[in-house]
Write an enzyme that holds these catalytic residues in place. Sequence first.
Site, PDB file in Angstrom:
ATOM      1  N   SER A 156       4.519  42.351 -17.325  1.00 36.46           N
ATOM      2  CA  SER A 156       5.401  41.517 -18.146  1.00 36.46           C
ATOM      3  C   SER A 156       6.823  42.051 -18.073  1.00 36.46           C
ATOM      4  CB  SER A 156       4.929  41.534 -19.602  1.00 36.46           C
ATOM      5  OG  SER A 156       5.879  40.915 -20.453  1.00 36.46           O
ATOM      6  N   TYR A 170       2.677  46.387 -27.093  1.00 31.85           N
ATOM      7  CA  TYR A 170       2.601  45.535 -25.905  1.00 31.85           C
ATOM      8  C   TYR A 170       3.650  45.945 -24.880  1.00 31.85           C
ATOM      9  CZ  TYR A 170       2.586  41.342 -22.988  1.00 31.85           C
ATOM     10  OH  TYR A 170       2.519  40.474 -21.923  1.00 31.85           O
TER      11      TYR A 170
END
Length: 266
Positions: A156, A170
């Site tokens: 990501s 995350y």
Amino acid sequence: MDIQQLFDVKGKVVLVTGGAKGIGRMISEAFITNDATVYISSRDANTCAKAVKELNSLQKGTAYYIAADFSHEEDCKRLAEELSTRERPAFSELHILVNNSGATWGAPYDEYPSAAWTKVLTLNVHRVFTITQLLTPLLERATTATDPARIINIGSINGLTVPARETFAYSASKAGLHHLSRALANHLGRRGITSNTVACGPFRTKMMAATIEKSETEITQSVPLKRMGTPQDIAGACLFLGSRGGSFINGATISLDGGSSIAARM
């Protein structure tokens, strides 16, 4: 050079973790429509079964599923065992492993819980290593001198930049995944297996649905190309990395984000 041969994945055996929905589903469909055999795996057996039925209705490649909860190491071991021994189809090689399954957790900084770190780091980093380690023998059997086996890790841009949203575990986990992928590239490259990362920007997925509903204009305006990612975008990146055309790429992190990770903020 024949472009069809350069990007051909016909007949390859692919495992996509978290391949029943979201970006994983887009990847699964990309390989299926190009005549690969695709296994998908996630903890929800019903969702997997529905996805497999829909993928097989395309009448291209063939899809199967193995339900597994990657938060449990025993499920990871069972997945590897089933891939090695099951009869439909019987095979001893895995050409492409797509580590896509993961989790996120958002909460205000002052309330951010310890449980978030345990869950997110386990699924997004630790289990990527666990699954890759368990499946390395199958990957090694698939490699040839000019066509190595492939590991594609779905990262990501939150592991490359600092997001506005409070998703501390995350972001840290995706940064860790990117570096783990490079470490695997160095070690497993010597064994005929490449490891690369696709760092995704905004895509229309269930995980992003609430954020998109609240801030779609803001999100698209933050991307230099002024749009979100599409199934064709992630398909193109993964088919490239999984084909002869991407066989000399090893240890790379490809930002699939329309330029948002390098966009000027001032």
